[in-house]
Enzyme design. Sequence first.
Site, short mmCIF file in Angstrom:
data_model
loop_
_atom_site.label_atom_id
_atom_site.label_comp_id
_atom_site.label_asym_id
_atom_site.label_seq_id
_atom_site.Cartn_x
_atom_site.Cartn_y
_atom_site.Cartn_z
N TRP A 19 0.82 -1.22 0.00
CA TRP A 19 0.00 0.00 0.00
C TRP A 19 0.84 1.27 0.00
O TRP A 19 1.84 1.36 0.73
CB TRP A 19 -0.86 0.00 1.26
CG TRP A 19 -1.52 1.31 1.53
CD1 TRP A 19 -1.01 2.34 2.26
CD2 TRP A 19 -2.81 1.73 1.09
NE1 TRP A 19 -1.91 3.38 2.28
CE2 TRP A 19 -3.02 3.03 1.57
CE3 TRP A 19 -3.81 1.13 0.30
CZ2 TRP A 19 -4.19 3.75 1.31
CZ3 TRP A 19 -4.98 1.84 0.06
CH2 TRP A 19 -5.15 3.14 0.57
N ASP A 22 -0.07 9.19 0.53
CA ASP A 22 0.53 10.51 0.24
C ASP A 22 2.02 10.49 -0.09
O ASP A 22 2.80 9.82 0.59
CB ASP A 22 0.43 11.42 1.47
CG ASP A 22 -0.93 11.47 2.11
OD1 ASP A 22 -1.85 10.82 1.61
OD2 ASP A 22 -1.05 12.17 3.13
N GLN A 38 3.74 7.65 2.21
CA GLN A 38 3.00 6.84 3.17
C GLN A 38 2.95 5.41 2.64
O GLN A 38 2.51 5.18 1.50
CB GLN A 38 1.58 7.40 3.34
CG GLN A 38 1.55 8.73 4.07
CD GLN A 38 1.86 8.54 5.54
OE1 GLN A 38 1.02 8.12 6.31
NE2 GLN A 38 3.09 8.85 5.94
N SER A 79 2.25 11.78 7.34
CA SER A 79 2.84 12.63 6.30
C SER A 79 3.68 13.76 6.86
O SER A 79 3.50 14.19 7.99
CB SER A 79 1.74 13.17 5.40
OG SER A 79 1.24 12.12 4.61
N GLU A 194 -5.95 18.80 5.09
CA GLU A 194 -4.76 17.98 5.26
C GLU A 194 -3.66 18.46 4.31
O GLU A 194 -3.93 19.21 3.37
CB GLU A 194 -5.07 16.50 4.92
CG GLU A 194 -6.24 15.92 5.69
CD GLU A 194 -6.49 14.43 5.40
OE1 GLU A 194 -6.63 13.68 6.37
OE2 GLU A 194 -6.57 14.03 4.23
N TRP A 277 -9.72 8.85 -1.40
CA TRP A 277 -10.07 8.11 -0.18
C TRP A 277 -11.42 7.42 -0.28
O TRP A 277 -11.72 6.50 0.47
CB TRP A 277 -10.03 9.04 1.04
CG TRP A 277 -8.64 9.23 1.59
CD1 TRP A 277 -7.95 10.41 1.71
CD2 TRP A 277 -7.77 8.22 2.12
NE1 TRP A 277 -6.71 10.19 2.26
CE2 TRP A 277 -6.57 8.85 2.52
CE3 TRP A 277 -7.87 6.84 2.28
CZ2 TRP A 277 -5.49 8.15 3.09
CZ3 TRP A 277 -6.81 6.14 2.84
CH2 TRP A 277 -5.63 6.80 3.23
C1 FRU Z 1 -3.91 12.33 3.84
C2 FRU Z 1 -3.62 11.74 5.20
C3 FRU Z 1 -2.75 12.65 6.01
C4 FRU Z 1 -2.09 11.71 6.98
C5 FRU Z 1 -1.88 10.49 6.11
C6 FRU Z 1 -1.97 9.19 6.86
O1 FRU Z 1 -4.20 11.40 2.87
O2 FRU Z 1 -4.85 11.48 5.87
O3 FRU Z 1 -3.44 13.72 6.63
O4 FRU Z 1 -0.87 12.22 7.47
O5 FRU Z 1 -2.88 10.52 5.13
O6 FRU Z 1 -1.61 8.12 6.06
#
Ligand code: FRU
Length: 459
Positions: A19, A22, A38, A79, A194, A277
């Site tokens: 997976w 970000d 991520q 992130s 975010e 998402w």
């Molecule tokens: C955005 C987010 C960020 C967070 C990360 C977690 O897609 O929700 O705010 O740091 O993903 O994976």
Amino acid sequence: SGYDEQYRPQVHYTPAKNWLNDPNGMVYANGLYHLFYQYNPQGNVWGNMSWGHATSEDLIKWQEQPVALTRDGLGDIFSGSAVCDKDNTAGFGAGAIVALYTSSGQYQQQSLAYSTDGMNFIKYAQNPVIANTSEPDFRDPKVFWHKESRRWIMALAMGWKYAIEFWSSPDLKNWTRLSSFSTETIACNRGQWECPDLLRMEYDGKEKWVLIVSVNPGGPVAGSGTQYFVGDFDGTQFVADALDYPLWLDYGMDNYAGVTWSNVDDRFILIGWMNNWNYAGAVPTSPWRSAMTLPRELKLMEFDGKPLLASTVVHEIETIAGEWRDVSSEILGVDGAYQLRLEVDITQDGVFSLSNESGESIEMLVSVATGKLVTRRTGRTGQISFASNFAIPSIKSPFNTKGDKMVLDIFVDKSSVEIFTENGSMVQTNLVFPRSIYNRLTGNTKLKAKVRSLSGIWK
Ligand code: FRU
């Protein structure tokens, strides 16, 4: 993996397996573009959040590297960003790469890790550098050097408070809260804020600042998306100009959490997570899940007397591009990823579509009355059954074009279609899952078309 599975992007970054969400910590150092992201080292769903890592000399061909940061007693590694500390303000060595990220445990706090070789990171012993025991959402630090006040500035997202905070530091370790930017414009408060980024850009010969803010949900169509504000930043506070917000970086379904590279002079290079998402956990790919968008260069251009944040694919795409060929029949004559340059008539309604031998197709409508290009991501495009909200019959974006014709640059890969106007005034990024790559062009609206192959980046 030979990177040759069904749906495997050929010109977009994906990890070999597992997976991804970000993009994180993008920094240029010692001739390499670093892309962290991520990542779940243990599976193909969100979890065990870590920073995966890839490097590139040209932003196009990527080499996956060992995972850079993994969870610890403070929580998951969420992130964040990275800078090149040329003046050794932090004391880890001149030119050290310093990453600021969110430790997501019981609370979200900001932590630091540094690296002197760009590969191995050492977590700072006194983490977190910004503690938090009250805010539910407090994350995604993006840091840059502010030369006038000779200090680092951090932008931080406040989630459901619909706010971005700014903090400052002389040394990346000690941080002071400066201000908070929010908006009364309810239209912008459609979901949690975010992944901010603050860019010092140029507009009309003057300095202008652009604040990028990802929102989830509340994107331009559905689910997550990326908005921006244009205004001024005096080293302490961001003030937005009165414009018609929300403004969207990308009108498609699948460009989220994008931010820009640091330590790159005179260019603003953004890469986004090419997913949404709404259905990211279900997209039908294996053993990896999710890709990055093509990297894009941002510019503030004028449109209708107002600033517009334009995106074009970075010129480094030339390194994998073949010769242009005029398209003279429906068959494009490509067998992998490609770029199509299409001139379409915008004085009358029309339609064009990309399709494959299985009869799968994605249709784009030119709607003169609304001034919009409408993409139809329906069951005809390929697989849609993995999520009930993946099919979107009309993904609309304004032409943002004057005159009689619109020139489109369309980048097609095995599971994505990215549509740009030639000057970047409009962008639509959408995932699709056809059995095989679309390799035909039909329709009644095109004036002219040419195509060039993009050679796969994994060879
Ligand atoms: C955005 C987010 C960020 C967070 C990360 C977690 O897609 O929700 O705010 O740091 O993903 O994976």
